[in-house]
Design an enzyme around this catalytic site. Structure first.
Site, PDB file in Angstrom:
ATOM      1  N   ASP A 130       5.305  -5.273   5.910  1.00 40.57           N
ATOM      2  CA  ASP A 130       6.132  -6.528   6.225  1.00 40.57           C
ATOM      3  C   ASP A 130       5.889  -7.495   4.849  1.00 40.57           C
ATOM      4  OD1 ASP A 130       3.370  -6.604   6.522  1.00 40.57           O
ATOM      5  OD2 ASP A 130       3.601  -8.065   8.384  1.00 40.57           O
ATOM      6  N   GLY A 179       0.800  -1.144   0.027  1.00 46.52           N
ATOM      7  CA  GLY A 179       0.220  -0.128  -0.086  1.00 46.52           C
ATOM      8  C   GLY A 179       0.889   1.191  -0.071  1.00 46.52           C
ATOM      9  N   ARG A 216       0.591  -4.662  -5.843  1.00 44.63           N
ATOM     10  CA  ARG A 216       0.860  -5.883  -5.354  1.00 44.63           C
ATOM     11  C   ARG A 216       0.893  -7.047  -6.313  1.00 44.63           C
ATOM     12  NH1 ARG A 216      -0.765  -4.430   0.009  1.00 44.63           N
ATOM     13  NH2 ARG A 216      -2.343  -2.631  -0.164  1.00 44.63           N
ATOM     14  N   THR A 272       4.563   2.122   5.838  1.00 48.00           N
ATOM     15  CA  THR A 272       3.001   1.968   5.947  1.00 48.00           C
ATOM     16  C   THR A 272       2.096   2.827   6.837  1.00 48.00           C
ATOM     17  OG1 THR A 272       1.308   0.161   6.491  1.00 48.00           O
ATOM     18  CG2 THR A 272       3.452  -0.027   7.554  1.00 48.00           C
ATOM     19  N   ASP A 291       2.353  -0.829  11.820  1.00 49.09           N
ATOM     20  CA  ASP A 291       2.256  -2.322  12.416  1.00 49.09           C
ATOM     21  C   ASP A 291       3.638  -3.249  12.183  1.00 49.09           C
ATOM     22  OD1 ASP A 291       2.246  -2.461   9.452  1.00 49.09           O
ATOM     23  OD2 ASP A 291       0.482  -3.796   9.511  1.00 49.09           O
ATOM     24  N   ASP A 310      -0.080   2.089   8.665  1.00 46.00           N
ATOM     25  CA  ASP A 310      -0.863   1.212   9.650  1.00 46.00           C
ATOM     26  C   ASP A 310       0.302   1.031  10.990  1.00 46.00           C
ATOM     27  OD1 ASP A 310      -2.810   0.535   8.358  1.00 46.00           O
ATOM     28  OD2 ASP A 310      -2.124  -1.277   7.627  1.00 46.00           O
ATOM     29  N   ARG A 317      -7.043  -2.759   9.775  1.00 44.82           N
ATOM     30  CA  ARG A 317      -7.367  -4.148   9.872  1.00 44.82           C
ATOM     31  C   ARG A 317      -6.971  -5.014  10.904  1.00 44.82           C
ATOM     32  NH1 ARG A 317      -5.893  -5.752   4.024  1.00 44.82           N
ATOM     33  NH2 ARG A 317      -5.627  -3.569   3.861  1.00 44.82           N
TER      34      ARG A 317
HETATM   35  P1  ATP Z   1       0.980  -3.020   3.466  1.00 41.21           P
HETATM   36  O1  ATP Z   1       0.815  -3.423   4.804  1.00 41.21           O
HETATM   37  O2  ATP Z   1       0.945  -1.389   3.475  1.00 41.21           O
HETATM   38  O3  ATP Z   1      -0.120  -3.272   2.330  1.00 41.21           O
HETATM   39  P2  ATP Z   1       2.745  -4.661   2.534  1.00 41.21           P
HETATM   40  O4  ATP Z   1       4.381  -4.418   2.083  1.00 41.21           O
HETATM   41  O5  ATP Z   1       2.779  -5.607   3.713  1.00 41.21           O
HETATM   42  O6  ATP Z   1       2.072  -3.466   2.689  1.00 41.21           O
HETATM   43  P3  ATP Z   1       1.561  -6.652   0.887  1.00 41.21           P
HETATM   44  O7  ATP Z   1       0.328  -6.778  -0.027  1.00 41.21           O
HETATM   45  O8  ATP Z   1       1.519  -7.751   1.785  1.00 41.21           O
HETATM   46  O9  ATP Z   1       1.808  -5.398   1.291  1.00 41.21           O
HETATM   47  O10 ATP Z   1       3.176  -7.299   0.205  1.00 41.21           O
HETATM   48  C1  ATP Z   1       3.226  -6.472  -0.970  1.00 41.21           C
HETATM   49  C2  ATP Z   1       3.774  -7.378  -1.882  1.00 41.21           C
HETATM   50  O11 ATP Z   1       5.232  -8.062  -1.353  1.00 41.21           O
HETATM   51  C3  ATP Z   1       3.007  -8.443  -2.427  1.00 41.21           C
HETATM   52  O12 ATP Z   1       2.254  -8.299  -3.508  1.00 41.21           O
HETATM   53  C4  ATP Z   1       4.132  -9.538  -3.026  1.00 41.21           C
HETATM   54  O13 ATP Z   1       4.633  -9.028  -4.341  1.00 41.21           O
HETATM   55  C5  ATP Z   1       5.157  -9.212  -2.186  1.00 41.21           C
HETATM   56  N1  ATP Z   1       5.031 -10.290  -0.923  1.00 41.21           N
HETATM   57  C6  ATP Z   1       4.326 -10.357   0.197  1.00 41.21           C
HETATM   58  N2  ATP Z   1       4.415 -11.197   0.754  1.00 41.21           N
HETATM   59  C7  ATP Z   1       5.381 -12.271   0.183  1.00 41.21           C
HETATM   60  C8  ATP Z   1       6.012 -13.418   0.697  1.00 41.21           C
HETATM   61  N3  ATP Z   1       5.863 -14.238   1.452  1.00 41.21           N
HETATM   62  N4  ATP Z   1       6.910 -13.705  -0.082  1.00 41.21           N
HETATM   63  C9  ATP Z   1       7.347 -13.125  -1.383  1.00 41.21           C
HETATM   64  N5  ATP Z   1       6.843 -11.993  -1.601  1.00 41.21           N
HETATM   65  C10 ATP Z   1       5.789 -11.651  -0.897  1.00 41.21           C
END
Ligand code: ATP
Length: 320
Positions: free
Chosen positions: A104, A11, A73, A126, A130, A128, A172
């Site tokens: 994360d 995000g 994503r 992020t 978190d 959040d 969330r």
């Molecule tokens: P936010 O919490 O703000 O949405 P985030 O980085 O946690 O941010 P995610 O949608 O969980 O957002 O992850 C972003 C991207 O990171 C995913 O679309 C994917 O490309 C990659 N990703 C997430 N988890 C994994 C994983 N376990 N292994 C490999 N790539 C991952």
């Protein structure tokens, strides 16, 4: 380390641009070439060329929300052969290090690339807030201020019409935005996923306020705890009082970053570039007690952060 790349993933969060700017300018200052990868991990998999970043390519962005590198994503990145292909592409371009700005989930992607020989550093961004391993994430302060601004406006109407406003905010899995905006904005009740809410208690607090001639009430609800619509309806049924519900939604994600977020992003981005220059890897740039401290990426995956219960209790005492 001669060549590094930077991407934003997950995000978007206000301050990501300030972090990109810091990675680019600090990286160049250290004598490295810096490349921008567009659309997060998806950009590592497409044929689109990486963008060579110059000092001027990050001019005029420190105050802008969103991310000039765009974010995405990329669910395909969960698969090992895809991760290997992405690492291969970076190696072919002579890029040995990558800064991943995101949450994360994005750090899990970064860790996967590290397992395939790419040095990676995570910058927590992020709204959040978190991520274990850092007290603050880029974007959180701006989101809290956006919610505060909304509370201020809603309170004007709440006071004029003597109504109860139930406001749903993002969060969330945790209630940090609701808690901090609620404390700073004097919300009468705060509903968060970390603490089971008690409708009777919320109603009692409202009645006490009315008894002392309070003309306005705001109840903040984190989306992961309950639906503001349902809480509003339940209060109406129980107390026979009119409520108004506002779901703030995505306006909490955008907007010009606050000074605090720009400062955090500038410091974290520059530190990430320096860590790669020092050939370090598998770390996120955290902040503890105001001091930047690199922590193992694994820490970001540990379950949950300690919820500051004392601040929640304080918010309730102060909003009596
Ligand atoms: P936010 O919490 O703000 O949405 P985030 O980085 O946690 O941010 P995610 O949608 O969980 O957002 O992850 C972003 C991207 O990171 C995913 O679309 C994917 O490309 C990659 N990703 C997430 N988890 C994994 C994983 N376990 N292994 C490999 N790539 C991952």
């Amino acid at each position: 380390m001669r060549k590094i790349a930077v991407l934003t993933s997950g995000g978007d969060a206000p301050g990501m641009n300030a972090a990109v700017r810091a990675v680019v300018r600090a990286g160049i200052d250290l004598g490295m070439e810096v490349y921008g990868v567009e659309r997060g991990f998806a950009g590592l998999l497409s044929d689109a060329p990486f963008r060579k970043m110059e000092l001027g390519s990050v001019a005029g962005i420190i105050h802008r929300g969103g991310t000039i590198l765009r974010t995405a994503r990329a669910p395909e990145f969960f698969h090992k052969p895809v991760q290997e292909k992405a690492a291969q592409r970076l190696k072919e371009e002579g890029i040995g290090g990558l800064v991943v700005i995101g949450g994360d989930g994005s750090f899990r992607g970064a860790q996967a690339l590290e397992e395939h020989g790419i040095k990676t550093i995570g910058v927590p961004a992020t709204i959040d807030n978190d991520i274990p391993g850092t007290e603050n994430t880029i974007g959180f302060d701006t989101a809290v201020n956006t919610v505060l601004d909304a509370i201020n406006r809603l309170r004007d109407t709440a006071t004029s019409h003597e109504r109860i406003f139930v406001v749903e905010v993002m969060g969330r899995n945790n209630g940090y935005i609701a808690l901090m905006a609620g404390l700073a904005g004097g919300a009468e009740s705060i509903v968060v996923p970390e603490i089971e809410y008690d409708l009777d208690d919320i109603c009692q607090r409202l009645l006490k306020g009315i008894a002392r001639k309070k003309t306005h009430s705001i109840i903040l609800v984190a989306e992961g705890a309950a639906s503001a619509v349902e809480i509003g309806r339940a209060i109406e049924e129980k107390l026979d009082l009119e409520t108004r519900v506002t779901v703030l939604g995505h306006i909490q994600r955008g907007g010009t970053p606050t000074a605090a977020d720009r400062l955090l992003a500038s410091r974290m981005g520059a530190a990430a570039a320096r860590l790669l220059w020092e050939e370090r890897s598998g770390l996120i740039v955290g902040i503890k007690g105001g001091v930047l401290s690199p922590v193992p990426m694994m820490e970001a995956f540990m379950s949950g952060r300690q919820f500051p219960r004392q601040l929640y209790d304080l918010a309730l005492i102060l909003a009596k």
